[in-house]
Design a protein around this motif. Sequence first.
Motif, PDB file in Angstrom:
ATOM      1  N   PHE A 192      54.905 -11.874  -1.589  1.00  0.00           N
ATOM      2  CA  PHE A 192      56.266 -11.928  -1.043  1.00  0.00           C
ATOM      3  C   PHE A 192      56.310 -12.835   0.173  1.00  0.00           C
ATOM      4  CE2 PHE A 192      58.926  -8.014  -2.352  1.00  0.00           C
ATOM      5  CZ  PHE A 192      58.936  -8.486  -3.632  1.00  0.00           C
ATOM      6  N   ALA A 193      55.296 -12.687   1.028  1.00  0.00           N
ATOM      7  CA  ALA A 193      55.298 -13.472   2.260  1.00  0.00           C
ATOM      8  C   ALA A 193      55.183 -14.960   1.939  1.00  0.00           C
ATOM      9  CB  ALA A 193      54.157 -13.025   3.157  1.00  0.00           C
ATOM     10  N   PHE A 194      54.389 -15.280   0.910  1.00  0.00           N
ATOM     11  CA  PHE A 194      54.282 -16.696   0.536  1.00  0.00           C
ATOM     12  C   PHE A 194      55.617 -17.241   0.057  1.00  0.00           C
ATOM     13  CE2 PHE A 194      49.673 -15.896   0.057  1.00  0.00           C
ATOM     14  CZ  PHE A 194      49.281 -16.860   0.954  1.00  0.00           C
ATOM     15  N   MET A 195      56.318 -16.448  -0.758  1.00  0.00           N
ATOM     16  CA  MET A 195      57.615 -16.909  -1.265  1.00  0.00           C
ATOM     17  C   MET A 195      58.626 -16.994  -0.130  1.00  0.00           C
ATOM     18  SD  MET A 195      57.907 -14.802  -4.727  1.00  0.00           S
ATOM     19  CE  MET A 195      56.476 -13.843  -5.064  1.00  0.00           C
ATOM     20  N   GLU A 196      58.529 -15.973   0.746  1.00  0.00           N
ATOM     21  CA  GLU A 196      59.423 -15.934   1.895  1.00  0.00           C
ATOM     22  C   GLU A 196      59.284 -17.211   2.720  1.00  0.00           C
ATOM     23  OE1 GLU A 196      60.907 -12.935   2.071  1.00  0.00           O
ATOM     24  OE2 GLU A 196      62.160 -13.290   3.832  1.00  0.00           O
ATOM     25  N   SER A 197      58.063 -17.722   2.812  1.00  0.00           N
ATOM     26  CA  SER A 197      57.842 -18.873   3.681  1.00  0.00           C
ATOM     27  C   SER A 197      58.584 -20.098   3.156  1.00  0.00           C
ATOM     28  CB  SER A 197      56.355 -19.147   3.820  1.00  0.00           C
ATOM     29  OG  SER A 197      55.829 -19.550   2.589  1.00  0.00           O
TER      30      SER A 197
ATOM     31  N   ALA B 265      58.257 -11.152  -9.250  1.00  0.00           N
ATOM     32  CA  ALA B 265      57.026 -10.523  -8.757  1.00  0.00           C
ATOM     33  C   ALA B 265      57.202  -9.011  -8.664  1.00  0.00           C
ATOM     34  CB  ALA B 265      56.655 -11.091  -7.392  1.00  0.00           C
ATOM     35  N   ALA B 266      58.378  -8.579  -8.184  1.00  0.00           N
ATOM     36  CA  ALA B 266      58.622  -7.141  -8.056  1.00  0.00           C
ATOM     37  C   ALA B 266      58.638  -6.491  -9.429  1.00  0.00           C
ATOM     38  CB  ALA B 266      59.941  -6.889  -7.327  1.00  0.00           C
TER      39      ALA B 266
ATOM     40  N   ARG C  59      50.449  -2.993  -4.353  1.00  0.00           N
ATOM     41  CA  ARG C  59      51.416  -3.145  -3.264  1.00  0.00           C
ATOM     42  C   ARG C  59      50.942  -4.190  -2.259  1.00  0.00           C
ATOM     43  NH1 ARG C  59      51.574   1.709  -0.423  1.00  0.00           N
ATOM     44  NH2 ARG C  59      52.937   2.738  -1.894  1.00  0.00           N
ATOM     45  N   GLY C  60      49.646  -4.160  -1.959  1.00  0.00           N
ATOM     46  CA  GLY C  60      49.107  -5.148  -1.021  1.00  0.00           C
ATOM     47  C   GLY C  60      49.291  -6.568  -1.523  1.00  0.00           C
ATOM     48  N   THR C  61      48.928  -6.783  -2.777  1.00  0.00           N
ATOM     49  CA  THR C  61      49.076  -8.121  -3.352  1.00  0.00           C
ATOM     50  C   THR C  61      50.530  -8.539  -3.387  1.00  0.00           C
ATOM     51  OG1 THR C  61      47.324  -7.374  -4.796  1.00  0.00           O
ATOM     52  CG2 THR C  61      48.219  -9.540  -5.225  1.00  0.00           C
ATOM     53  N   LEU C  62      51.403  -7.579  -3.717  1.00  0.00           N
ATOM     54  CA  LEU C  62      52.825  -7.889  -3.802  1.00  0.00           C
ATOM     55  C   LEU C  62      53.358  -8.337  -2.445  1.00  0.00           C
ATOM     56  CD1 LEU C  62      55.380  -7.721  -5.617  1.00  0.00           C
ATOM     57  CD2 LEU C  62      55.783  -5.499  -4.608  1.00  0.00           C
ATOM     58  N   LEU C  63      52.971  -7.608  -1.396  1.00  0.00           N
ATOM     59  CA  LEU C  63      53.471  -7.972  -0.064  1.00  0.00           C
ATOM     60  C   LEU C  63      52.983  -9.366   0.324  1.00  0.00           C
ATOM     61  CD1 LEU C  63      53.240  -4.710   2.004  1.00  0.00           C
ATOM     62  CD2 LEU C  63      55.230  -5.843   1.070  1.00  0.00           C
TER      63      LEU C  63
END
Lengths: 81, 152, 241
Positions: free
Chosen positions: A57-62, A31-32, A50-54
């Motif tokens: 990221f949070a979804f993957m982080e979960s 994604a990055a 950047r907003g979409t990326l964050l």
Amino acid sequence: MDSITSAASVVAAGLAVGLGAIGPGLGQGNAAQGAVEGIARQPEAEGKIRGTLLLSFAFMESLTIYGLVVALVLLFANPFS
Amino acid sequence: MLAFSIFATEGGLFDINATLPLMAIQVVALTYLLNSLFFKPVGNVVEKRERYVSSNLKEAKNKLVEVEKLEADLLSQLQSARTEALKIVNEAEKDSDKLYQEAVELANNEANASKEKSRLEIESQTSSARKQLSDQADEISELIVNKLIQSK
Amino acid sequence: MSFNSLITNFAELEVGQHLYWQIGNIRIHGQVFLTSWILLGALLVFISLGTKKMENDPKGLQNLLEFLWDYIRDLSRTQIGEKVYRDWMPFIGTLFLFVFVSNWGGALIPWRLIKLPSGELGAPTADINTTIALALLVSLSYFYAGLSNKGWRYFEYYVHPTPIMLPFKILEDFTKPLSLSFRLFGNILADELVVSVLVFLVPLVLPIPVMFLGLFTSAIQALIFATLAAYYIGEAVEEHH
């Protein structure tokens, strides 16, 4: 709790977090990469990217967090104890 | 069995009890409280300002259109005035030209007439003078002839 | 000595210990309510200070509140859609504010200084009860939004592209609150645990960057919770053609 269950629980907790981190790690890398390429191609869209990326990221982080939750269950709320 | 034993343990990470429904009720109450304390008043103010700004913007746009129309009107008026002035100037020039021409013609005519008249006068005077001269010459010759005849 | 108490005593972490309050014959987690009351009280004081004297030229606190209001409106409008976002904006905003205030309050205020007879104060969202309550409220509200906007036609959504989707869509109704609650719970609990483990190992300086990372994650999690709630509601009220 007998020692074999404790040992298995600790090993399993480690594996749950460690293995669970592999997939999201790769995914976040991808994604990055995509985001950086997008910004390089269209620097004016940086804020939106950047907003979409964050958010993604949070979804993957979960996903890793689910592994962590399993590890926490094994360590602090072990159903076999 | 397993799943239940996780959640039923007294004290533990996943101890689910009456905290859950009470917390839900608290959040619903908070929603109503925040709606009346925060979302409604702030929304009213913000939307009033947005309406004010948009109506002002519209008014200004209308005024701008009016100003543009007036400007175009003025410009066309100016244009027509300019052509009118040009026309008047042209006419005046033509008029004065004509007057000048007429005056010149008149003066020429007058001059020609007086020239002719003086020429005629000169001519008549010349002829009369010539006639007188010839008459005198005739007289003198007669006199001379008479004298010659007498002396002979 | 049992396995659990061995670990908890070793790391000086009090994980999964609660301050129980007994009301009638039900037992509740007192520390969750204590922190949530303190934080929500602070939030309400902040908001009533900011909205006390509303002016047409905003300044100071009112400016901040208007920015917040605009942010929440944009969030709900993009996810729910122009038609019904107005009805759901307070709910989405409350979710966002509650989660945000809980997360940051749990991370910023040194709760450890207040000693309790059992358990310790912390972010209310680090308790599974709170997050499940929030997630169930989201589930109820998207069902309510779909049914009140479209009536029985709401259930067309379950067979929308093809009827083959029916089992997956039913399964989704269960996984949505599960993932919502566990994502929030896991993230916040993980932040608290990482910080307290680091503080236990290296009490100086080193935990500070991790604390900042925790603040960042906390804010993002609040945003994600509100965005997802709005997205689910928007999905339920969306018209299919």
